[in-house]
Design a protein around this motif. Structure first.
Motif, mmCIF file in Angstrom:
data_model
loop_
_atom_site.group_PDB
_atom_site.id
_atom_site.type_symbol
_atom_site.label_atom_id
_atom_site.label_comp_id
_atom_site.label_asym_id
_atom_site.label_seq_id
_atom_site.Cartn_x
_atom_site.Cartn_y
_atom_site.Cartn_z
ATOM 1 N N LEU A 191 1.001 -1.270 0.111
ATOM 2 C CA LEU A 191 0.048 0.139 0.032
ATOM 3 C C LEU A 191 0.736 1.319 -0.099
ATOM 4 C CD1 LEU A 191 -3.068 -1.075 2.678
ATOM 5 C CD2 LEU A 191 -2.909 -0.761 0.077
ATOM 6 N N VAL A 192 2.110 1.166 0.540
ATOM 7 C CA VAL A 192 2.931 2.120 0.646
ATOM 8 C C VAL A 192 4.082 2.057 -0.279
ATOM 9 C CG1 VAL A 192 4.385 3.661 2.106
ATOM 10 C CG2 VAL A 192 2.081 2.925 2.889
ATOM 11 N N LYS A 193 4.369 2.956 -0.985
ATOM 12 C CA LYS A 193 5.596 2.632 -2.054
ATOM 13 C C LYS A 193 6.722 3.657 -1.874
ATOM 14 C CE LYS A 193 3.233 0.281 -5.840
ATOM 15 N NZ LYS A 193 1.630 0.347 -5.285
ATOM 16 N N THR A 194 6.127 4.859 -1.438
ATOM 17 C CA THR A 194 7.398 5.982 -1.270
ATOM 18 C C THR A 194 7.042 6.351 0.188
ATOM 19 O OG1 THR A 194 5.707 8.021 -1.953
ATOM 20 C CG2 THR A 194 7.021 6.673 -3.694
ATOM 21 N N GLN A 195 8.109 7.323 0.494
ATOM 22 C CA GLN A 195 8.032 8.062 1.681
ATOM 23 C C GLN A 195 6.721 8.899 1.804
ATOM 24 O OE1 GLN A 195 11.610 10.268 2.916
ATOM 25 N NE2 GLN A 195 10.948 10.464 5.058
ATOM 26 N N ALA A 196 6.659 9.585 0.828
ATOM 27 C CA ALA A 196 5.508 10.446 0.630
ATOM 28 C C ALA A 196 4.172 9.766 1.177
ATOM 29 C CB ALA A 196 5.324 11.221 -0.720
ATOM 30 N N ASP A 197 4.005 8.611 0.469
ATOM 31 C CA ASP A 197 2.653 7.745 0.897
ATOM 32 C C ASP A 197 2.628 7.534 2.257
ATOM 33 O OD1 ASP A 197 2.368 7.643 -1.670
ATOM 34 O OD2 ASP A 197 3.168 5.596 -2.154
ATOM 35 N N ALA A 198 3.972 7.191 2.958
ATOM 36 C CA ALA A 198 3.692 6.832 4.501
ATOM 37 C C ALA A 198 3.404 8.229 5.166
ATOM 38 C CB ALA A 198 5.342 6.512 4.757
ATOM 39 N N ILE A 199 4.031 9.259 4.802
ATOM 40 C CA ILE A 199 3.643 10.614 5.435
ATOM 41 C C ILE A 199 2.165 10.913 5.310
ATOM 42 C CG2 ILE A 199 4.027 13.165 5.226
ATOM 43 C CD1 ILE A 199 6.966 12.628 4.266
ATOM 44 N N GLN A 200 1.576 10.678 4.272
ATOM 45 C CA GLN A 200 0.381 10.533 4.089
ATOM 46 C C GLN A 200 -0.254 9.973 5.007
ATOM 47 O OE1 GLN A 200 -0.836 12.902 1.345
ATOM 48 N NE2 GLN A 200 -2.919 12.765 2.336
ATOM 49 N N LEU A 201 -0.009 8.817 5.176
ATOM 50 C CA LEU A 201 -0.723 7.651 5.843
ATOM 51 C C LEU A 201 -0.643 8.199 7.289
ATOM 52 C CD1 LEU A 201 -2.003 4.907 5.579
ATOM 53 C CD2 LEU A 201 0.318 3.902 6.192
ATOM 54 N N ILE A 202 0.678 8.590 7.801
ATOM 55 C CA ILE A 202 0.689 9.030 9.174
ATOM 56 C C ILE A 202 -0.109 10.185 9.482
ATOM 57 C CG2 ILE A 202 2.147 10.073 10.618
ATOM 58 C CD1 ILE A 202 4.375 8.229 9.229
ATOM 59 N N ALA A 203 -0.160 11.001 8.400
ATOM 60 C CA ALA A 203 -1.101 12.394 8.752
ATOM 61 C C ALA A 203 -2.583 11.891 8.922
ATOM 62 C CB ALA A 203 -0.928 13.093 7.394
ATOM 63 N N GLN A 204 -2.897 11.012 8.163
ATOM 64 C CA GLN A 204 -4.338 10.360 8.390
ATOM 65 C C GLN A 204 -4.583 9.804 9.431
ATOM 66 O OE1 GLN A 204 -4.962 8.450 4.711
ATOM 67 N NE2 GLN A 204 -5.077 10.103 3.384
ATOM 68 N N GLU A 205 -3.738 8.995 10.023
ATOM 69 C CA GLU A 205 -3.865 8.021 11.008
ATOM 70 C C GLU A 205 -3.660 8.662 12.461
ATOM 71 O OE1 GLU A 205 -2.884 3.393 9.736
ATOM 72 O OE2 GLU A 205 -1.484 4.531 11.180
ATOM 73 N N ALA A 206 -2.813 9.706 12.621
ATOM 74 C CA ALA A 206 -2.296 10.141 13.964
ATOM 75 C C ALA A 206 -2.214 11.698 13.631
ATOM 76 C CB ALA A 206 -0.797 9.648 14.370
ATOM 77 N N PRO A 207 -3.393 12.393 13.606
ATOM 78 C CA PRO A 207 -3.271 13.948 13.639
ATOM 79 C C PRO A 207 -2.925 14.445 14.976
ATOM 80 C CG PRO A 207 -5.573 13.121 13.589
ATOM 81 C CD PRO A 207 -4.667 12.021 13.387
ATOM 82 N N THR A 208 -2.209 15.436 14.942
ATOM 83 C CA THR A 208 -2.085 16.268 16.142
ATOM 84 C C THR A 208 -3.220 16.281 17.020
ATOM 85 O OG1 THR A 208 -0.241 17.244 15.130
ATOM 86 C CG2 THR A 208 -0.750 17.915 17.296
ATOM 87 N N ASP A 209 -3.106 16.055 18.194
ATOM 88 C CA ASP A 209 -4.523 16.201 19.039
ATOM 89 C C ASP A 209 -4.333 17.589 19.892
ATOM 90 O OD1 ASP A 209 -6.446 16.309 21.168
ATOM 91 O OD2 ASP A 209 -5.947 14.277 21.733
ATOM 92 N N PRO A 210 -5.185 18.459 19.426
ATOM 93 C CA PRO A 210 -5.153 19.960 19.961
ATOM 94 C C PRO A 210 -5.427 19.977 21.524
ATOM 95 C CG PRO A 210 -6.994 19.993 18.699
ATOM 96 C CD PRO A 210 -6.250 18.563 18.452
ATOM 97 N N THR A 211 -5.970 18.667 22.143
ATOM 98 C CA THR A 211 -6.413 18.644 23.156
ATOM 99 C C THR A 211 -5.198 18.417 24.444
ATOM 100 O OG1 THR A 211 -7.390 16.323 23.240
ATOM 101 C CG2 THR A 211 -8.860 18.362 22.654
ATOM 102 N N LYS A 212 -4.252 17.960 23.708
ATOM 103 C CA LYS A 212 -3.067 17.525 24.382
ATOM 104 C C LYS A 212 -1.773 18.351 24.447
ATOM 105 C CE LYS A 212 -4.950 13.739 25.894
ATOM 106 N NZ LYS A 212 -6.339 14.182 25.407
ATOM 107 N N VAL A 213 -1.840 19.564 23.722
ATOM 108 C CA VAL A 213 -0.932 20.500 23.361
ATOM 109 C C VAL A 213 -1.324 21.797 23.875
ATOM 110 C CG1 VAL A 213 0.780 21.339 21.931
ATOM 111 C CG2 VAL A 213 -0.014 19.029 21.665
ATOM 112 N N PRO A 214 -0.788 22.587 24.956
ATOM 113 C CA PRO A 214 -1.085 23.985 24.754
ATOM 114 C C PRO A 214 -1.206 24.661 23.580
ATOM 115 C CG PRO A 214 0.482 23.402 26.513
ATOM 116 C CD PRO A 214 0.620 22.377 25.329
ATOM 117 N N GLY A 215 -2.290 25.785 23.391
ATOM 118 C CA GLY A 215 -2.130 26.354 22.170
ATOM 119 C C GLY A 215 -1.454 27.630 22.125
#
Lengths: 418, 216
Positions: free
Chosen positions: A26-50
């Motif tokens: 499913l992942v052939k390039t690093q760009a694919d992997a970055i895309q996948l991570i961005a989808q799977e693990a978005p930054t959680d704004p409730t865990k980081v002070p704004g």
């Protein structure tokens, strides 16, 4: 978002996230992997002070609407991104520009307005003095009469054109200042006066003649726009604002008003901003902007991802008063339905219209047409050709059509349906 | 009150608005001004011909500005009308104008006023129904507009540097290139307004009026 994530992509995360899917192909390039991570693990704004408060606000990083510049030149324009905006008010930094000799740098403390001619008392006003007069505010549209000129020529009708490129010389603001009638009362207009000449303090010293009756009725010496001082691109520190009139008459960087008994016939009201009608005559002082509407969504280059329910949205306005009706057709102009109008419906201002329709996934053409309080109905391009010939360059307020192809691609014009 | 119909079917808005109108009308009997969305906003002096009235307690004059001296008006009053009002002393010939043009104008308008890159100035070919070009020679209705414009706005990068004589001269040259004046013509405050431009009688006032069933 994916690109923002990439510098932080740790080796461990890379391995744990990608090992399985790489194996699965499913992942052939690093760009694919970055895309996948961005989808799977978005930054959680409730865990980081704004971030903290700031003196000047900013737009969200992913939201950067921009004016469209055709060619940088002294005499040039930039266009409002109509498709990116909601409601009716244009953010001041996205208000369209049209300058004839660039943007002058003028200091508030230095600027003066001379009012003279057929008056009892010629007077000079500093900005601080003008601001002491009773202050009025009005929400009004401003449109360059050259707006829409790109879709009038029968031989050169583009299809891949955005609503910004087409009609982006239109903006709406709350304009604040002193009524011209207040200042003319102060200087005392003499009998026999019929016009005023308004002159700007740019290096084109741009000037236009405006009927006295008009400026007395509702024109404003504007120093405010959407709650702040007018920006340099809009005439800082002072502009004339003539509601419903072609934008060029709302002279920016206003430094002089001369009350006269006749128009001055300046360059911009003779060789420009006039309309050769095809019958050997040239229409002059065509100042009022006729009723017009334009669909801002969906429009090129948007692609409808699937059939089903969509809301057609757009703007309607008239220089002759209030919009009373906007109709929308979703079958190339055969049938028309009343669109919903979002109030308040203001005099000589834009109104947002919307119309819900269920797209069946087939080729179709959508159009809008506005009616104003005089009963005037936004014409078809054929009606304008019939009335004015094909060589006019201004006031092209005809109905706009967008074709929706079965692929969901939206292009300008009636296509081959009609 | 007729504007209220524009507010649509929002019953609550209508009710509140009517209430406001009734209260305000009860409070001030001398009020006629309606503005914005048809709301009665405040008690204002009814000034004939304006929708932007003044507060009822406004004085006859505020006197916030200062009276403009004659010198001040003369310094800024630079416009020129078709009847010649505003034209200064001085004069210039076609021959003198050729030199001015070749120094100050040629780069933007071309050797014969037709090459650009900026506005084309010359086309002595007249037109019947529609112009194919819009030049001084076949489109500008008044020769005085040349003075009004060139004096203040040209040359584009150094506006206002030409003397009165130089402006008259370059106008004479541009009019000669368009075959409107003869080669020995001299322009001044008498001769310039007397020039009859070929397109003058083509210009008509706007006749659009709005209204149902009217497309102009």
């Amino acid at each position: 978002m994916p690109s923002a994530e990439s510098p932080k992509l740790s080796r461990r995360r890379w391995i744990t996230t990608t090992s399985g899917v790489i194996a699965a192909g499913l992942v052939k390039t690093q760009a694919d992997a970055i895309q996948l991570i961005a989808q799977e693990a978005p930054t959680d704004p409730t865990k980081v002070p704004g971030r903290l408060v700031s003196e000047i606000g900013s737009r969200a990083p992913g939201e950067q609407p921009k004016r469209l510049i055709r060619a940088p030149a002294l005499s040039s324009s930039s266009r409002t991104p109509l498709a990116d905006l909601m409601g009716t008010i244009t953010p001041a930094d996205l208000h369209f520009e049209r300058h004839h000799a660039g943007i002058p740098e003028i200091r508030f403390e230095d600027h003066e307005l001379l009012v003279h001619g057929m008056v009892e008392r010629p007077m000079v006003f500093r900005m601080s003095e003008l601001m002491r007069y009773p202050q009025v505010s009005r929400i009004r549209f401003l449109e360059c009469s050259g707006n829409g000129g790109g879709v009038y020529n029968r031989e050169r009708m583009p299809t891949e054109v955005t609503v910004q490129a087409l009609d982006g010389l239109l903006s709406t603001s709350e304009w604040t200042g002193v009524a011209v009638s207040t200042i003319l009362r102060e200087v005392g207009v003499r009998p026999g006066a019929n016009w005023v000449l308004a002159e700007g303090g740019d290096s084109a010293v741009m000037s236009r003649s405006v009927p006295l009756e008009k400026v007395m009725k509702d024109s404003i010496l504007a120093y405010g726009q959407n709650g702040e001082r007018i920006r340099p691109e809009q005439g800082y520190p002072l502009r004339l604002f003539n509601p419903g009139y072609e934008g060029n008459t709302s002279v920016k960087w206003l430094r002089r008003i001369e009350v006269t008994d006749q128009p001055t016939h300046t360059r911009d009201e003779t060789s420009k901003y006039t309309d050769p009608l095809g019958d050997g005559t040239v229409r002059q002082f065509s100042l009022v902007m006729d009723a017009k509407s334009v669909i801002t969504f969906p429009s090129y280059p948007y692609v409808l991802p699937d059939k089903g329910w969509w809301e057609i949205r757009g703007l309607a306005w008239s220089g002759r008063g209030r919009i009373t009706r906007v109709e929308v057709s979703t079958d190339g102009g055969r049938n028309w339905s009343d669109a919903a109008l979002e109030g308040p419906i203001l005099d000589k201002s834009t109104v947002r219209f919307r119309h819900l329709f269920e797209w069946n996934g087939r080729d179709t053409v959508i159009l809008s047409r506005a009616t104003d309080e005089t009963g005037y109905v936004q014409p078809t391009v054929e009606q304008l050709w019939e009335a004015r010939g094909i060589r006019t360059s201004y006031h092209q307020n005809h109905q706009r059509a967008w074709k929706i192809a079965r692929t969901g691609e939206v292009t300008f014009g009636l296509g081959d349906l009609v | 009150m007729s504007q209220l119909s524009n507010w649509g079917a929002d019953v609550e808005k209508l009710f509140v608005a009517s209430l406001v109108v009734v209260i305000l009308m009860a409070a001030c009997t001398d009020m006629s001004e309606t503005s914005y969305s048809g709301q009665v906003t405040s008690a204002e002096i009814a000034m004939p011909g304006t929708e932007l009235g003044l507060p009822v307690n406004a004085p006859d004059r505020f006197d916030f500005g200062v009276e403009a001296s004659e010198q001040r008006v003369a310094m800024w009053d630079i416009d020129v009308r078709p009847d010649g009002l505003g034209l200064p002393e001085g004069n210039g010939s076609v021959q003198e104008g050729r030199n001015i043009y070749n120094v100050h104008c040629i780069a933007c308008h071309g050797p014969t006023g037709t090459e650009g890159p900026n506005d084309r100035l010359v086309d002595s070919e007249q037109w019947e129904d529609v112009p194919t070009t819009r030049t001084v020679g076949n489109y500008w209705p008044y020769a005085t507009t040349l003075y009004d414009y060139i004096r203040k706005a040209m040359p584009q990068l150094t506006p206002g540097i030409l003397t009165a004589d130089e402006v008259y001269a370059v106008i004479a040259y541009v009019l000669w290139m368009n075959e409107i004046v003869s080669e020995d013509a001299v322009m001044d405050s008498e001769t310039l307004p007397a020039v009859v431009m070929p397109a003058r009688d083509k210009f008509v006032m706007d006749d659009r009026v709005g209204g149902a069933g009217i497309v102009r």
